[in-house]
Design an enzyme around this catalytic site. Sequence first.
Site, PDB file in Angstrom:
ATOM      1  N   ASP A  93      17.439  70.328  16.198  1.00  0.00           N
ATOM      2  CA  ASP A  93      16.168  70.847  16.120  1.00  0.00           C
ATOM      3  C   ASP A  93      15.162  70.260  16.780  1.00  0.00           C
ATOM      4  O   ASP A  93      14.575  69.593  16.844  1.00  0.00           O
ATOM      5  CB  ASP A  93      15.604  70.400  14.402  1.00  0.00           C
ATOM      6  CG  ASP A  93      14.462  70.915  13.850  1.00  0.00           C
ATOM      7  OD1 ASP A  93      13.830  71.889  14.829  1.00  0.00           O
ATOM      8  OD2 ASP A  93      13.666  70.622  13.031  1.00  0.00           O
ATOM      9  N   HIS A 107      40.833  34.068  29.375  1.00  0.00           N
ATOM     10  CA  HIS A 107      40.626  33.240  30.530  1.00  0.00           C
ATOM     11  C   HIS A 107      39.224  32.982  31.110  1.00  0.00           C
ATOM     12  O   HIS A 107      38.445  34.038  30.968  1.00  0.00           O
ATOM     13  CB  HIS A 107      41.236  34.022  31.785  1.00  0.00           C
ATOM     14  CG  HIS A 107      41.110  33.462  33.198  1.00  0.00           C
ATOM     15  ND1 HIS A 107      40.214  33.999  34.046  1.00  0.00           N
ATOM     16  CD2 HIS A 107      41.559  32.260  33.746  1.00  0.00           C
ATOM     17  CE1 HIS A 107      40.336  33.520  35.356  1.00  0.00           C
ATOM     18  NE2 HIS A 107      41.012  32.338  35.027  1.00  0.00           N
ATOM     19  N   ASN A 108      38.780  31.934  31.447  1.00  0.00           N
ATOM     20  CA  ASN A 108      37.329  31.841  31.832  1.00  0.00           C
ATOM     21  C   ASN A 108      36.299  32.165  30.658  1.00  0.00           C
ATOM     22  O   ASN A 108      35.550  33.012  30.933  1.00  0.00           O
ATOM     23  CB  ASN A 108      37.116  32.307  33.074  1.00  0.00           C
ATOM     24  CG  ASN A 108      37.664  31.443  34.276  1.00  0.00           C
ATOM     25  OD1 ASN A 108      38.337  30.190  34.010  1.00  0.00           O
ATOM     26  ND2 ASN A 108      37.373  31.998  35.446  1.00  0.00           N
ATOM     27  N   GLU A 157      39.420  28.890  26.995  1.00  0.00           N
ATOM     28  CA  GLU A 157      39.587  28.204  28.014  1.00  0.00           C
ATOM     29  C   GLU A 157      38.084  27.588  28.428  1.00  0.00           C
ATOM     30  O   GLU A 157      37.131  27.958  28.239  1.00  0.00           O
ATOM     31  CB  GLU A 157      40.047  28.931  29.204  1.00  0.00           C
ATOM     32  CG  GLU A 157      39.990  28.105  30.710  1.00  0.00           C
ATOM     33  CD  GLU A 157      40.556  28.615  31.797  1.00  0.00           C
ATOM     34  OE1 GLU A 157      40.935  28.231  32.731  1.00  0.00           O
ATOM     35  OE2 GLU A 157      40.424  30.092  31.856  1.00  0.00           O
ATOM     36  N   ASP A 166      36.466  24.964  31.068  1.00  0.00           N
ATOM     37  CA  ASP A 166      36.576  24.422  32.545  1.00  0.00           C
ATOM     38  C   ASP A 166      35.434  23.260  32.573  1.00  0.00           C
ATOM     39  O   ASP A 166      34.265  23.627  32.472  1.00  0.00           O
ATOM     40  CB  ASP A 166      36.059  25.356  33.641  1.00  0.00           C
ATOM     41  CG  ASP A 166      37.271  26.196  34.082  1.00  0.00           C
ATOM     42  OD1 ASP A 166      38.540  26.098  33.295  1.00  0.00           O
ATOM     43  OD2 ASP A 166      37.136  27.494  34.447  1.00  0.00           O
ATOM     44  N   HIS A 194      32.474  27.752  36.368  1.00  0.00           N
ATOM     45  CA  HIS A 194      33.477  28.080  37.331  1.00  0.00           C
ATOM     46  C   HIS A 194      33.148  27.173  38.466  1.00  0.00           C
ATOM     47  O   HIS A 194      32.335  27.578  38.980  1.00  0.00           O
ATOM     48  CB  HIS A 194      33.656  29.535  37.494  1.00  0.00           C
ATOM     49  CG  HIS A 194      34.811  29.941  37.960  1.00  0.00           C
ATOM     50  ND1 HIS A 194      35.115  30.858  38.810  1.00  0.00           N
ATOM     51  CD2 HIS A 194      36.131  29.577  37.671  1.00  0.00           C
ATOM     52  CE1 HIS A 194      36.276  31.211  39.131  1.00  0.00           C
ATOM     53  NE2 HIS A 194      36.792  30.211  38.504  1.00  0.00           N
ATOM     54  N   GLU A 202      40.414  22.513  31.032  1.00  0.00           N
ATOM     55  CA  GLU A 202      40.817  22.524  32.380  1.00  0.00           C
ATOM     56  C   GLU A 202      39.705  21.326  32.892  1.00  0.00           C
ATOM     57  O   GLU A 202      38.572  21.548  33.237  1.00  0.00           O
ATOM     58  CB  GLU A 202      40.181  23.754  33.168  1.00  0.00           C
ATOM     59  CG  GLU A 202      40.972  25.137  32.471  1.00  0.00           C
ATOM     60  CD  GLU A 202      42.618  25.063  32.691  1.00  0.00           C
ATOM     61  OE1 GLU A 202      43.013  24.107  33.338  1.00  0.00           O
ATOM     62  OE2 GLU A 202      43.224  25.671  31.670  1.00  0.00           O
ATOM     63  N   LYS A 214      44.714  21.698  24.570  1.00  0.00           N
ATOM     64  CA  LYS A 214      45.902  21.862  25.526  1.00  0.00           C
ATOM     65  C   LYS A 214      45.365  21.133  26.871  1.00  0.00           C
ATOM     66  O   LYS A 214      44.369  21.286  27.234  1.00  0.00           O
ATOM     67  CB  LYS A 214      46.241  23.253  25.854  1.00  0.00           C
ATOM     68  CG  LYS A 214      46.707  23.500  27.076  1.00  0.00           C
ATOM     69  CD  LYS A 214      46.826  24.978  27.438  1.00  0.00           C
ATOM     70  CE  LYS A 214      47.417  25.122  28.980  1.00  0.00           C
ATOM     71  NZ  LYS A 214      46.718  24.832  29.898  1.00  0.00           N
ATOM     72  N   LYS A 242      46.180  17.553  30.072  1.00  0.00           N
ATOM     73  CA  LYS A 242      47.224  16.514  30.416  1.00  0.00           C
ATOM     74  C   LYS A 242      47.389  15.336  29.632  1.00  0.00           C
ATOM     75  O   LYS A 242      46.596  15.037  29.118  1.00  0.00           O
ATOM     76  CB  LYS A 242      46.612  16.102  31.905  1.00  0.00           C
ATOM     77  CG  LYS A 242      46.429  17.083  32.972  1.00  0.00           C
ATOM     78  CD  LYS A 242      47.719  17.815  33.390  1.00  0.00           C
ATOM     79  CE  LYS A 242      48.539  16.814  34.194  1.00  0.00           C
ATOM     80  NZ  LYS A 242      50.015  17.597  34.636  1.00  0.00           N
ATOM     81  N   SER A 247      51.696  26.637  32.995  1.00  0.00           N
ATOM     82  CA  SER A 247      50.648  27.628  33.063  1.00  0.00           C
ATOM     83  C   SER A 247      51.186  28.236  34.592  1.00  0.00           C
ATOM     84  O   SER A 247      51.525  27.382  35.477  1.00  0.00           O
ATOM     85  CB  SER A 247      49.284  27.173  33.445  1.00  0.00           C
ATOM     86  OG  SER A 247      48.931  26.729  32.289  1.00  0.00           O
ATOM     87  N   ARG A 257      51.745  29.931  29.618  1.00  0.00           N
ATOM     88  CA  ARG A 257      50.149  30.530  29.844  1.00  0.00           C
ATOM     89  C   ARG A 257      50.335  31.175  31.220  1.00  0.00           C
ATOM     90  O   ARG A 257      50.526  30.502  32.204  1.00  0.00           O
ATOM     91  CB  ARG A 257      49.264  29.384  29.588  1.00  0.00           C
ATOM     92  CG  ARG A 257      47.842  30.078  29.616  1.00  0.00           C
ATOM     93  CD  ARG A 257      46.702  29.142  29.537  1.00  0.00           C
ATOM     94  NE  ARG A 257      45.430  29.508  29.609  1.00  0.00           N
ATOM     95  CZ  ARG A 257      44.788  29.716  30.837  1.00  0.00           C
ATOM     96  NH1 ARG A 257      45.250  28.906  31.931  1.00  0.00           N
ATOM     97  NH2 ARG A 257      43.575  30.202  30.706  1.00  0.00           N
ATOM     98  N   ASP A 265      39.851  65.471  31.077  1.00  0.00           N
ATOM     99  CA  ASP A 265      39.277  66.805  31.396  1.00  0.00           C
ATOM    100  C   ASP A 265      39.783  67.283  32.552  1.00  0.00           C
ATOM    101  O   ASP A 265      39.489  66.600  33.636  1.00  0.00           O
ATOM    102  CB  ASP A 265      37.564  66.591  31.396  1.00  0.00           C
ATOM    103  CG  ASP A 265      36.847  67.929  31.844  1.00  0.00           C
ATOM    104  OD1 ASP A 265      37.528  69.022  31.657  1.00  0.00           O
ATOM    105  OD2 ASP A 265      35.632  67.812  32.344  1.00  0.00           O
ATOM    106  N   HIS A 266      40.248  68.398  32.554  1.00  0.00           N
ATOM    107  CA  HIS A 266      40.928  69.006  33.828  1.00  0.00           C
ATOM    108  C   HIS A 266      39.794  69.411  34.595  1.00  0.00           C
ATOM    109  O   HIS A 266      38.977  70.232  34.511  1.00  0.00           O
ATOM    110  CB  HIS A 266      42.019  70.086  33.537  1.00  0.00           C
ATOM    111  CG  HIS A 266      42.545  70.750  34.645  1.00  0.00           C
ATOM    112  ND1 HIS A 266      43.137  69.960  35.621  1.00  0.00           N
ATOM    113  CD2 HIS A 266      42.187  71.982  35.473  1.00  0.00           C
ATOM    114  CE1 HIS A 266      43.637  70.820  36.639  1.00  0.00           C
ATOM    115  NE2 HIS A 266      42.966  71.962  36.674  1.00  0.00           N
ATOM    116  N   ASP A 267      40.017  69.076  36.043  1.00  0.00           N
ATOM    117  CA  ASP A 267      38.860  69.360  37.117  1.00  0.00           C
ATOM    118  C   ASP A 267      39.770  70.099  38.341  1.00  0.00           C
ATOM    119  O   ASP A 267      40.858  69.285  38.476  1.00  0.00           O
ATOM    120  CB  ASP A 267      38.018  68.286  37.462  1.00  0.00           C
ATOM    121  CG  ASP A 267      36.933  68.837  38.398  1.00  0.00           C
ATOM    122  OD1 ASP A 267      37.047  68.846  39.600  1.00  0.00           O
ATOM    123  OD2 ASP A 267      35.974  69.223  37.835  1.00  0.00           O
TER     124      ASP A 267
END
Length: 987
Positions: free
Chosen positions: A161, A320-321, A350, A352, A365, A399, A448, A450, A599, A626, A785-787
């Site tokens: 409308d 991851h990260n 994870e 870090d 990071h 980490e 997790k 050392k 890992s 991992r 969608d075919h093109d």
Amino acid sequence: DNFRLFYKNIASEAAFILADVERCMSSMQAGTQMIKLRGSSKGLVRFYYLDEHKSCIRWRPSRKNEKAKISIDSMQEVCEGKQSEIFQRYADGSFDPNCCFSIYYGDHMESLDLVSSSGEEARTWITGLKYLMAGISDEDSLSKRQRTRDQYPSQTFDEADKNGDGSLSINEVLQLMHKLNVNLPRQKVKQMFKEADTDDNQGTLGFDEFCAFYKMMSTRRDLYLLMLTYSNHKDYLDADDLKRFLEIEQKMTSVTKEYCLEIINQFEPCLENKKQGALGIDGFTNYTRSPSGDIFNPEHYQVNQDMTQPLSHYFITSSHNTYLMGDQLMSQSRVDMYAWVLQSGCRCVEVDCWDGPDGEPIVHHGYTLTSKILFKDVIETINKYAFIRNEYPVVLSIENHCSVLQQKKMAQYLIEILGDKLDLSSVRNEDSTKLPSPESLKGKILVKGKKLPATISDDAEEGEVSDEDSADEIDDDCKLMNGDRVENIAKKKLDSLIKESKIRDCEDPNNFTVTTLPPSGKLSQKSDIKKVKILCLSQPISENSPLDQFMGNGLFYSPRMSRQKKTMKLSRALSDLVKYTKSVGIHDVETESSWQVSSFSETKAHQILQQKPAQYLRFNQHQLSRIYPSSYRVDSSNYNPQPFWNAGCQMVALNYQSEGRMLQLNRAKFNANGNCGYILKPKCMCQGVFNPNSEDPLPNQLKKQLVLRIISGQQLPKPRDSMLGDRGEIIDPFVEVEIIGLPVDCYKEQTRVVDDNGFNPMWEETLVFTVHMPEIALVRFLVWDHDPIGRDFIGQRTIAFASMMPGYRHVYLEGIEEASIFVHVAINDICGKTCNFSIMGVSFIFQVKQALGLKGLFLRNPKQASLDSHAAGQLHRKHSFSSHILRRTASAPTKSQKKKKKGFPEIVIDARDNSSEGASEDRELEDSSQPRFDKEPESSSPSLAPREGANGEVHGKELKGKAHSSGKGKHQTPPPLRHSHIFILPP
């Protein structure tokens, strides 16, 4: 008396809350003018309001027009105050915190940051939005879709409308048809318009008239013919007809007449039909498009697997990260990501950790320009959100890059904040040589990291450990250096470079690009931008790779040639928090151990998978593995997780911030067990040994044949990246189905193309697949969608093979309201060279003979006898309301063109075969009081088309062939035989 008083107070308080909520709803629908913040630029003043259906918030003005909205369904969280990263960019005192709030929405946790004129207005919106979100949070996605479908005609009418006069002209209707991807002759649209225009105001359609028009347009020809088949050509199904349909097609058992009457009462909109116990075409359509007709097994919305086996027997969804919002070099780190990832089902996150100022450890990071967040804030967020959606254990992958002093601070925060969640003393483990089960670890967080060796003195507060594990996932090549120059150059240029090297993770990204700055730091010429293609999925990075040749250009350095093994200092306080998940260096996969986590980078894991697949699988039976993405994936793209699942790797970590094919596979896999984050591995992966890369990995186990009839599509939209949007050409859709699992099972098939119809295209084609290990296979439905120059992606839905329901089912495309494809699913057992199945209740056995040196089936897919042609032939003999309604629907078949099938590369791997002991067993349904589905449904498809070519014989090559033809044959009534033997001989 006290109870009455208590109850009275509760009732009074509830009434007050409801009144307050209604006040909030009314105020939100009236609308509020607020400021939308956009980072460093000035805020925008916009008028925000809740739509009449209470399904989304909208704003104006906006260049997006009707698309300027955020659905309530997509909202993840509403935060009060100035908590978001956008708010933190503004100086203190810029806004009153009581007037500020943020809405997090979508898969990527985007934020809408708003400032109202008063604290009361902000509280109104916060209260109202939280109520709306809570009201739907307990609904599963199918119930949400049912609610959305009920609102669809009203929303469509409002959007069509254009002049807002409460009615639709013929021109507005024609524009709507184009928007809905319907290409009907103009004369037919006018005829349907005239039939629906019944009131005094001729030439326009009011809402009720539009509903009648929409009903004519959307009456499903495929469903109508299916209904006629089971109703003996009546215009409705009675309870006995419906019972027969549910038993024969949907493979339901214990169906009673009372249950069928309940369905009729629930889904039939016509009161007269309800009184007569009849399910008409509208009711039948409502039922098949409801959660009852979805392809996904509703039992799998809850935990349905054995959760008492050792952790090593499960796939565990991993991130991851986790803290990153975007790329690995420049993006924001946010604690919100932990909340979002944990609530989406992830069970391994994870963290870090690096030394921060003022003795406070930080998370970011390392060696990059990503922003920093406090370790303490991360742990508080994990503590708050870890067990909101389910209680199964969370693995905290630390980490550790911190000094001993800040490691002690980390341990302090973990103990103080997580408390009893770290206490594993009550965990019962009958076999000390095996890991505990997810069930026994409910509500627990495993650290997790050392662990100090046993040889270190008990009173030593620290010790040395090897750093040869994932504690340094950042390859030296990718560490940023020359900080001052990087700050000046990278902040301005690196973002554009990352965008240029962006991996489009839509379909099969086997390679990606890394971009670097020239020594001068200038980007005046395109030739200054160097790109290197890294084939991480097929081979490791060599030391003489092109990447090393430019790593010395100023942005990166490459000391890898001179790197020596290092050790690090570890605090005993942090070491003592590690029990079942001790991080260790990469062991020889032929060595067996427990209570450890190794890992592997994706590159190293691929090497092992190619060289020692059977040994890798055995290795993962006893301890946890991992897998993490290559550090060259600077844009946070994802690798294909399936090869690592094939080898039994438990924690296959993905970048959750990068939506695409790989995360869709991950979601599909873990949805099969209530999205609790744990999927039980097949029995043959937990004991015994076999080669997952073999052409016949489990020769003694029954195979499955999947017969998929792709019937039709419903309300398929134009591609999201369509340049002209709704004004663009009407799509030419086709469907591609892909099996993803063991290498031998990976295969694609596709239908023909239907021209100029996205609203209700009809394909009526059968695709057939053989699956050796269905327990780990995924089935991916894609609509394209075919093109003339390629194809455009429209949508997809991926589900686990084990989660598919038999019979006539709707496959709803993920994230697209109402869009679906209608299919028939049949799953048959294949024993040796014999395939057992049934058609319309009659059992058949196909025995396939092979010529020497050839594999698979010889015959091409035969043209199938379609249900349409059978029902249409019957209609010629009986003219009734059914023939009248078929002439008025918009579902007429359209012209088609053949579409060639495209294959995809497979990794060339060791084909040595190792036999396996034991086959997986199907799970029985225990509740016999409700209608249930047989565990081994047979096919009831009216035609069977064996797929062309051999199974898995083209590793390393592209699969070639043509798509199935769309021809139709005459329906043949099955002979009165219970068994028929058909021998398919080679030509």
